[in-house]
Scaffold this active site. Sequence first.
Site, mmCIF file in Angstrom:
data_model
loop_
_atom_site.group_PDB
_atom_site.id
_atom_site.type_symbol
_atom_site.label_atom_id
_atom_site.label_comp_id
_atom_site.label_asym_id
_atom_site.label_seq_id
_atom_site.Cartn_x
_atom_site.Cartn_y
_atom_site.Cartn_z
ATOM 1 N N ASP A 19 0.810 -1.200 0.000
ATOM 2 C CA ASP A 19 0.000 0.000 0.000
ATOM 3 C C ASP A 19 0.853 1.264 0.000
ATOM 4 O O ASP A 19 1.938 1.276 0.570
ATOM 5 C CB ASP A 19 -0.850 -0.047 1.282
ATOM 6 C CG ASP A 19 -2.115 0.739 1.158
ATOM 7 O OD1 ASP A 19 -2.400 1.261 0.063
ATOM 8 O OD2 ASP A 19 -2.821 0.836 2.171
ATOM 9 N N ASN A 67 -10.610 -2.643 -6.510
ATOM 10 C CA ASN A 67 -9.716 -1.799 -7.316
ATOM 11 C C ASN A 67 -10.246 -1.509 -8.721
ATOM 12 O O ASN A 67 -9.749 -0.593 -9.387
ATOM 13 C CB ASN A 67 -8.309 -2.411 -7.407
ATOM 14 C CG ASN A 67 -7.518 -2.330 -6.116
ATOM 15 O OD1 ASN A 67 -6.629 -3.142 -5.858
ATOM 16 N ND2 ASN A 67 -7.832 -1.349 -5.255
#
Length: 239
Positions: A19, A67
Amino acid sequence: MFELVHKNKLPEHVAIIMDGNGRWAREQGLPRMTGHKAGMDTLIDIVGCANELGLKIVTFYAFSTENWKRPLQEVSFLMQLPEEYLQKELHRLIEKNIVITVMGDLEGLPGNTSVAVKKALQATRNNKGMILNFALNYGGRSEILNAVKRVSRDVSDGVLDEEHITEEVFSSYLYTGGFPDPDLLIRPSGELRISNFLLWQMAYTELWFNSILWPDFKREHFLEAILDYQNRERRFGGI
Ligand code: V0D
């Protein structure tokens, strides 16, 4: 720091959320895509470190079912990265006897992405070393739902008895089938969430967070997480 790690008390399975690539790019005034590329360099380095340490399984969260909500051009860019990564690294992974596995809905990926991934699965399936597992088009809840549907189909087909649905049997219907649950989750970049990753499997996983953005994440941070894990006492609900 490598020398401080107890090789007899290693976590078998480490899961990592990669991340902070977008934020890293924005902070330097660079396009998000440059952040993802820098994130790939970190991935390559951490895979090397995990292999040198002797870990059995490392799982990287590469792309979640959520996503797809990102801008189309970013999604298209991301979908080229498995192919790019494999073009660059596959020969080295084979040299190191590494097995590539993927969990998630491969059929929902663009054709060229799934072709590249399937080739890599084929090319490494008989290797005997570390398992390099990618969560790709993966969501924890959808994994559980998918398992529930297949369990119920097996029950109605008479292949499975309701009384035989134990935690072990249910686990075998998940994408991680034969893998042990992760011992350690590493999430950099300052977010303190699980984000729909390995929900069933993380019941007793040790969690480790720091605020380094993934492109700045180095071996020393990885080793710090492993050392921290080795200093924890795991009770699995006992005393
Ligand atoms: C971008 C940082 C390798 C995180 C790493 C499609 C975000 C680079 C893969 C990969 C991504 C996936 C499966 C596989 C082999 C490689 C990857 C994505 C993004 C999402 F079998 N890096 N990588 N996949 N990034």
